[in-house]
Each structure stands twice: as structure tokens, then as C-alpha cells.
Motif scaffolding. Structure first.
Motif, PDB file in Angstrom:
ATOM      1  N   HIS B  45      36.611  35.596  39.995  1.00  0.00           N
ATOM      2  CA  HIS B  45      37.528  36.602  39.450  1.00  0.00           C
ATOM      3  C   HIS B  45      36.828  37.518  38.456  1.00  0.00           C
ATOM      4  CE1 HIS B  45      41.179  33.857  40.453  1.00  0.00           C
ATOM      5  NE2 HIS B  45      40.655  34.427  41.518  1.00  0.00           N
ATOM      6  N   VAL B  46      37.297  38.748  38.419  1.00  0.00           N
ATOM      7  CA  VAL B  46      36.724  39.708  37.488  1.00  0.00           C
ATOM      8  C   VAL B  46      37.771  40.007  36.415  1.00  0.00           C
ATOM      9  CG1 VAL B  46      35.862  42.051  37.229  1.00  0.00           C
ATOM     10  CG2 VAL B  46      35.190  40.711  39.202  1.00  0.00           C
ATOM     11  N   GLY B  47      37.436  39.646  35.180  1.00  0.00           N
ATOM     12  CA  GLY B  47      38.406  39.860  34.110  1.00  0.00           C
ATOM     13  C   GLY B  47      38.020  41.021  33.236  1.00  0.00           C
ATOM     14  N   ALA B  55      35.834  34.576  33.246  1.00  0.00           N
ATOM     15  CA  ALA B  55      36.476  34.378  34.556  1.00  0.00           C
ATOM     16  C   ALA B  55      35.480  34.483  35.707  1.00  0.00           C
ATOM     17  CB  ALA B  55      37.595  35.400  34.744  1.00  0.00           C
ATOM     18  N   CYS B  56      34.438  35.297  35.555  1.00  0.00           N
ATOM     19  CA  CYS B  56      33.513  35.556  36.661  1.00  0.00           C
ATOM     20  C   CYS B  56      32.318  34.610  36.671  1.00  0.00           C
ATOM     21  CB  CYS B  56      33.007  36.994  36.573  1.00  0.00           C
ATOM     22  SG  CYS B  56      31.930  37.256  35.159  1.00  0.00           S
ATOM     23  N   THR B  57      32.375  33.542  35.869  1.00  0.00           N
ATOM     24  CA  THR B  57      31.228  32.624  35.771  1.00  0.00           C
ATOM     25  C   THR B  57      30.894  31.978  37.120  1.00  0.00           C
ATOM     26  OG1 THR B  57      31.848  32.165  33.491  1.00  0.00           O
ATOM     27  CG2 THR B  57      30.328  30.612  34.525  1.00  0.00           C
ATOM     28  N   GLY B 108      45.923  30.362  36.935  1.00  0.00           N
ATOM     29  CA  GLY B 108      44.701  30.099  37.688  1.00  0.00           C
ATOM     30  C   GLY B 108      43.635  31.175  37.627  1.00  0.00           C
ATOM     31  N   PHE B 109      43.889  32.249  36.888  1.00  0.00           N
ATOM     32  CA  PHE B 109      42.909  33.336  36.869  1.00  0.00           C
ATOM     33  C   PHE B 109      41.576  32.891  36.273  1.00  0.00           C
ATOM     34  CE2 PHE B 109      40.833  37.258  35.727  1.00  0.00           C
ATOM     35  CZ  PHE B 109      41.104  38.063  36.817  1.00  0.00           C
ATOM     36  N   CYS B 110      41.636  32.089  35.222  1.00  0.00           N
ATOM     37  CA  CYS B 110      40.409  31.675  34.535  1.00  0.00           C
ATOM     38  C   CYS B 110      39.751  30.469  35.198  1.00  0.00           C
ATOM     39  CB  CYS B 110      40.710  31.340  33.082  1.00  0.00           C
ATOM     40  SG  CYS B 110      41.755  29.874  32.888  1.00  0.00           S
TER      41      CYS B 110
END
Lengths: 295, 165
Positions: B45-47, B55-57, B108-110
Motif C-alpha cells: 500500500h502507498v500511504g 504502509a509501503c514497507t 488493514g491499510f497498514c
């Protein structure tokens, strides 16, 4: 939130890098870990015509000791520094500081040299290298030179380096590092940029009196600030005393001009600087071994 | 030395979730966008896009790293693992179960990013204390759970793995 266009170069050796800098230094930028630089590009606070990615120049990634000097290559990841046995043994202060740098996920990528040249006045590594008497080794196609970190930081995000130069390593003397040490910072959340940070090194003699004292403060001025020896004199030859610390904090911070921003006002920064000075001095005092010192 | 002009593309060779790719990418393309748009791996995900939210880890050569703070051209020659790869691994399944049991997510975004960090963390730390777990999680923003469930889930997986050793 996407960077603008740039030409991309990926040198494999130091020579190639320096050559690229000589040709494109003015319009180009070095990309190391990118943990501060890529956000700047993403937010378009800066645009570059050419990016020189040094992540493949593996020769710049090392931690070693030669002649009582700890030499850290510019591309050494902050995480490697944190996990290095050499650093753990020889410079516990540096080890202790590492966990305050961003988060594990950014330390995995962020580099030692990158943090130093970024020259954020509240960054941890510049402050600690400063108090340890570190030197920056700077190379260009024409010459290699070294400069004391005290002369290296000029103002906010600005260092003594020319566009064609590369910081290749940091040298830190490890003999005679005082045994008492402490690093403290206050940030809004753990891992955020520090509002203010303070670091202290101290030696004590057999009767417990202070013989050596160094102090540095970050986040209260345009550059990390190393306290003058003169300002610290009142504590030399004494046990730690609250009143004297207060005096020292006053005189050390006399010239400081912290900026107020969204995160903290200038007054608040000054206040916590005083609190932190007290804290690091007391902690370093307790940790310092009592030992015989030659007069 | 490799080089490419801003309006050209560079050919990179990389392994993502054990699958090899040879792809042409523009130098300014962020790794996070490359994974989502070019490879269709939208689990990442891109936060915030400036390295704050976590989030993008993803994992690159075994290390948890922010994919929004790297360019796609930089993974040339590296091995990448994303959340899609994790679901085939035992540790991934254990984490999934524990996260469900402890209500460690809501929107669930993170979560994808947190799981990738948790994997590196659990490989490195055999007996993580709660403090160490929280320190690792400080690199992730979660606005739903208050972190308690996430901490319990990761601690539980760590303890379970220790018993198995």
C-alpha cells in the motif's frame, strides 16, 4: 508526490563517482540511502537534473579501526553501525545514539554519510560525531582533504562541501574517549526528528571529581552546537552540582537561537534544552568510571 | 557504470517473490509504484509517500525497507519480497492467524507493511521484549487498533516459534 524527471547514473567505483561529480556536480546530486533526500524529491521541494546513485560503490561501506581511529565509510547503513561489534566495544555512546535515528526500517537503508551531509541541526549522527571530535574525509577528482566537523556544518542543511566533492568517510578518534557518556533527545513521537537533543562525555578522577567534560546540543541553532571549554570550566575539579549545571546551561545556550515551528516554539525548545543538559550531565556523571588521571 | 537519460527506460533484472523479472523502467519511478502498477502487486500500500507511515514497507535482500523511498531502478540485481510472497511462507501464515485472533487490524491499510517489518524482526530477534516489539512498530502508523492487538499478535508468534526450537 512523484519526483520530477532526472538522468540517472549508477557508478560502480569511487573514481567513476568523482568523475561524474566533476562533470555534473553543479546540476546533480548524490543519492545514498535517500531516506531524507527522496522525500524531498517526492514533495518536489527540490528538483535535480541528474542523480548519481552510489549504492553500488561497495568500497564505501565499511567500519574499521586503524591506528586508534574508527573509520566509517560514507555508505555504511545506520543499521550496520547499530549492530557493529566494533562500535559496541569502542564507542558505546555512538551505539546508544543509533536507536534514536528514525526507525529500524529507515536505518536499514539510511547511511552514515548521508545523515552527516544532510546536516539537519537536530539529527543524531552529526551531533555525536561532533562531540567525539570526528573528522570528515572529503574527496574530489582534484584532491582529498579532511575537515573537523566543527568547521564542516555551516548553517541549516549546508556544509563546507563543493558541488564536485564527495564525503567518503568519517574518522572518529577512539583513544581517550571519556568513560561517562549520555545521549538524550525529546521528539513528538519516538523516531521522529528530535526537537532538541543533548549529548555529554565526562571523566572523573579517583575521588569522583570531574576532570574532563564535553557537551553538545542539537536543534537549538542552525548547526549542532559544541559547548565552549570555557563555559564548562565551572564543573572541572568538582562533583556534580545542580546549581553549577544551571549556570553552565545558561552560558552554553546564551548564543543559541532556536527556531519556533509547528512542532515546538522557540521558548519551549530553549526550555527542554536546559532540561536535557541537566539530564545528560547527571547520567554521564553516574556512568563515568573513577580513575587515576595524570595531572 | 550504468546510466540512463530521464526520458529513456532502464532494463532491470530482479526477483520478486521468487519470480524473475526483466523489465524496463523510467528512472524516476518509485519502487512502490513499480510494484503496484508494473507488476500488479497491489498488496503493497502507498500511504504518505515520504517514509513516515510505513504502509509501503517491503523486504529487499532480507531487510524491511520503505518502497516509497527507493526508485525501481535500484532493485536491479536484488531480491524483493512483498506481502504477496509472504502468504506462501509458514511465518506469514502464523502471523495471519495471530493477527486475526488478536484483532490486530481493522481497515488493514497498514497491515501489509507491518507484517513485512514483523518478518525481519522475528528472524532477527529470538526473544523480543514487548518494548523491542513496540520500538520496531514505531516505524508504522496504525489509526484503527491502538497497537495493543498488533503487539500481542507479534509477541505470540515469537513465543510460539521459540517453543518449537
Amino acid at each position: 508526490m512523484k519526483p520530477s524527471k532526472f538522468d540517472y547514473y549508477r557508478p560502480q567505483t569511487l573514481e567513476e563517482t568523482l568523475n561524474l561529480l566533476a562533470n555534473y556536480g553543479d546540476e546533480g546530486k548524490i543519492l545514498a540511502g535517500g531516506q531524507s533526500f527522496i522525500p524531498i524529491l517526492n514533495m518536489r521541494m527540490s528538483e535535480v537534473d541528474c542523480l548519481i546513485d552510489i549504492n553500488n560503490v561497495k568500497d564505501l561501506d565499511y567500519i574499521k579501526i586503524e591506528e586508534d581511529i574508527l573509520k566509517i565509510g560514507t555508505l555504511t547503513r545506520q543499521r550496520s553501525l547499530e549492530q557493529s561489534d566494533l562500535v559496541f566495544d569502542k564507542l558505546p555512546l555512538l551505539r546508544e545514539t543509533c536507536e534514536f535515528i528514525g526507525h529500524q526500517q529507515t536505518r536499514n537503508r539510511g547511511t552514515v554519510g548521508g545523515s552527516v551531509v544532510h546536516a539537519d541541526p537536530s539529527a543524531e549522527l552529526p551531533l555525536v560525531f561532533l562531540i567525539l571530535g570526528g573528522k570528515a574525509i572529503i574527496q574530489s577528482e582534484i584532491e582529498t582533504r579532511e575537515t573537523e566537523l566543527n568547521d564542516f556544518f555551516l548553517t541549516y542543511l549546508t556544509t563546507d562541501m563543493m558541488p564536485d566533492e564527495l564525503l567518503t568517510s568519517i574518522h572518529v578518534p577512539i583513544s581517550d574517549v571519556p568513560t561517562g557518556y549520555a545521549f538524550e533527545e525529546i521528539s513528538r513521537r519516538h523516531g521522529d526528528f528530535a526537537l532538541v537533543s543533548a549529548v555529554c562525555l565526562m571523566n572523573r578522577n579517583i575521588s569522583g571529581k570531574i576532570t574532563d567534560l564535553r557537551l553538545a546540543i542539537g536543534g537549538v541553532d542552525a548547526v549542532p552546537m559544541l559547548a565552549d571549554e570555557e563555559d564548562l570550566k565551572p564543573l572541572i575539579g568538582k562533583h556534580i552540582e545542580e546549581e553549577i549545571i544551571d549556570e553552565i546551561a545558561e552560558s552554553v545556550l546564551e548564543m543559541a537561537e532556536p527556531d519556533g515551528d509547528l512542532h515546538a516554539s522557540a521558548e519551549y525548545r530553549m526550555h527542554i534544552a536546559k532540561v536535557l543538559i541537566k539530564k545528560v550531565m547527571k547520567k554521564a556523571y553516574l556512568r563515568a568510571e573513577r580513575k587515576e588521571v595524570p595531572n | 557504470m550504468q546510466q540512463v537519460k530521464s526520458n529513456e527506460k532502464m532494463t532491470i533484472n530482479t526477483k520478486v517473490n521468487d519470480k524473475s523479472y526483466e523489465v524496463d523502467v523510467e528512472p524516476r519511478k518509485l519502487l512502490s509504484d513499480f510494484l503496484r502498477e508494473d507488476l500488479g502487486l497491489t498488496g503493497t500500500h502507498v500511504g504518505c509517500e515520504h517514509g513516515v507511515c510505513g504502509a509501503c514497507t517491503i523486504m529487499i535482500d532480507g531487510h524491511a525497507i520503505r518502497s516509497c523511498l527507493m526508485f525501481a531502478v535500484q532493485i536491479d540485481g536484488s531480491e524483493v519480497e512483498t506481502i504477496e510472497g509472504l502468504q506462501k511462507k509458514e511465518l506469514g501464515l502464523e502471523l495471519k492467524e495471530a493477527f486475526s485472533k488478536h484483532h490486530a487490524l481493522q481497515c488493514g491499510f497498514c497491515t501489509a507493511g507491518i507484517l513485512m517489518s514483523a518478518v525481519e524482526f522475528l528472524y532477527e530477534e529470538n526473544h523480543p521484549t514487548e518494548k523491542e516489539t513496540r520500538e520496531m512498530l514505531s516505524g508504522h502508523l496504525c489509526r484503527c487498533t491502538g497497537y495493543e492487538g498488533i503487539v500481542s499478535a507479534i509477541q505470540e508468534v515469537a513465543e510460539k516459534n521459540n517453543e518449537g526450537r
